[in-house]
Motif scaffolding. Structure first.
Motif, PDB file in Angstrom:
ATOM      1  N   ILE A   1       2.103   3.264  -5.982  1.00  0.00           N
ATOM      2  CA  ILE A   1       0.933   2.815  -5.345  1.00  0.00           C
ATOM      3  C   ILE A   1       0.704   1.528  -4.719  1.00  0.00           C
ATOM      4  CG2 ILE A   1      -1.667   2.360  -5.789  1.00  0.00           C
ATOM      5  CD1 ILE A   1      -1.763   4.250  -8.024  1.00  0.00           C
TER       6      ILE A   1
ATOM      7  N   TYR B   1      -6.187   1.176 -10.084  1.00  0.00           N
ATOM      8  CA  TYR B   1      -6.639   2.097 -10.013  1.00  0.00           C
ATOM      9  C   TYR B   1      -6.038   3.192 -11.415  1.00  0.00           C
ATOM     10  CZ  TYR B   1      -5.881   1.205  -5.078  1.00  0.00           C
ATOM     11  OH  TYR B   1      -6.271   0.683  -4.166  1.00  0.00           O
TER      12      TYR B   1
ATOM     13  N   HIS C   1      -1.677  -0.632  -3.178  1.00  0.00           N
ATOM     14  CA  HIS C   1      -2.476  -0.811  -3.212  1.00  0.00           C
ATOM     15  C   HIS C   1      -3.644  -1.840  -1.684  1.00  0.00           C
ATOM     16  CE1 HIS C   1      -3.732  -5.542  -4.016  1.00  0.00           C
ATOM     17  NE2 HIS C   1      -2.396  -5.430  -4.477  1.00  0.00           N
TER      18      HIS C   1
ATOM     19  N   HIS D   1      -3.234   2.312  -0.035  1.00  0.00           N
ATOM     20  CA  HIS D   1      -5.021   2.734   0.216  1.00  0.00           C
ATOM     21  C   HIS D   1      -5.345   1.593   1.382  1.00  0.00           C
ATOM     22  CE1 HIS D   1      -9.585   2.884   0.196  1.00  0.00           C
ATOM     23  NE2 HIS D   1      -9.532   1.597  -0.544  1.00  0.00           N
TER      24      HIS D   1
END
Length: 312
Positions: free
Chosen positions: A33, A44, A35, A113
């Motif tokens: 991931i 998360y 961020h 994201h």
């Protein structure tokens, strides 16, 4: 099980804070991931734990200037004076290389994201080979070249007088100041984040989500966006790499779905074979913190599983 560790940043000075979620049994796949801006990887935890319970190893680092990858308060929202964007992308790649050594024989996914999605868009133009799929969540709409060049010049001008650690309210307003216009309720300056009041309060009260970016970080963001928006850059993405765009239909960062759809169409036009777009009605910027987050998690897991099984 959640654990944490550090590894040396590409900036040569910082230890990058990293969190991993390890399933108890067999590891079916890996998800890394990336961020977003002015947040941190522990946010998360709910989604990572959800995947971990289903056999996924999940890992992610706090980018330079974020979370626990910060040595002093002055470093929040600061990347690196000379090679900021390169260092952040390099840290992502270092983590991927380290993780692939741990789990060399399982499908490897990445999710980014917001700012993290912009970083991931740049990343797959350089290192997209070997990935089983990427999720671009809360994608930032492409900006006009003139606006990005103006932003770079403004940051450089301010840095010449105030230094690269300067935090400019003007640049901040130019970059993100318009996001809350549609949601003026008087309750918060961050209503654009989520419609879930409890999650919004958690975000607003988090000290690691309350700083202002330096002109250094904004300069590097504008630089990265210029690079990734070049027409030839999109053609560097592997044609066989599955890409999923997911955003809230009420997300101003993606121009309420219109900007995300434009990027999706660019990817399709570039010949990428497996590109999917999903917009969630009523959702704002952080769909993993929206009222329908259970459905979002389920949908993402199903997409991962579909593409995981193709690789097995």
């Amino acid at each position: 099980m959640r654990d944490e560790f550090y590894f040396p940043s590409k900036d040569g000075n910082t230890e990058i804070h990293t969190v991993e979620w390890k399933p108890e049994g067999e590891v079916k796949a890996v998800l890394q991931i990336s961020h977003g801006m002015v947040e941190h990887i522990v946010r998360y935890d709910e989604f990572a734990s959800f995947l971990c319970e289903r056999g996924y190893y999940v890992v992610g680092n706090d980018h330079l200037g974020h979370g626990k990858s910060v040595q002093a308060k002055s470093e929040y929202g600061f990347f690196n004076e000379k090679y900021g964007n390169v260092c952040v992308l390099g840290d992502m790649h270092t983590l991927r290389q380290r993780t692939m050594k741990k789990y060399p024989d399982v499908p490897y996914f990445m999710l980014g994201h917001s700012m993290g999605s912009s970083l991931l868009r740049q990343y797959i133009q350089m290192y997209g080979n070997g990935l089983s799929g990427v999720v671009l969540m809360g994608a930032v709409a492409d900006h006009k070249k003139a606006a990005l060049l103006f932003g770079k010049r403004l940051c450089r001008l301010m840095a010449a007088f105030r230094g690269w650690h300067y935090r400019s309210k003007m640049v901040d307003n130019l970059a993100i100041g318009g996001y809350n216009k549609k949601f003026k309720t008087g309750n918060s300056k961050a209503d654009w984040i989520t419609s879930d009041c409890d999650r919004l309060e958690m975000y607003s009260s988090d000290p690691l989500c309350s700083f202002r970016f330096t002109v250094n970080a904004y300069y590097n963001i504008f630089l990265g966006m210029l690079n990734m928006q070049r027409k030839e850059s999109v053609y560097m993405i592997p044609k066989v790499l599955p890409v999923l765009f997911v955003s809230g239909a009420e997300d101003p960062v993606g121009e309420f779905g219109k900007g995300v759809r434009k990027i999706y169409e660019k990817y399709r036009a570039a010949g990428i074979q497996d590109v999917t777009l999903r917009l969630y009605t009523g959702d704002r910027h952080e769909i993993l913190n929206e009222t329908d987050r259970d459905q979002v998690q389920k949908d993402l897991f199903e997409w991962f599983e579909e593409h995981r099984k193709e690789k097995v």
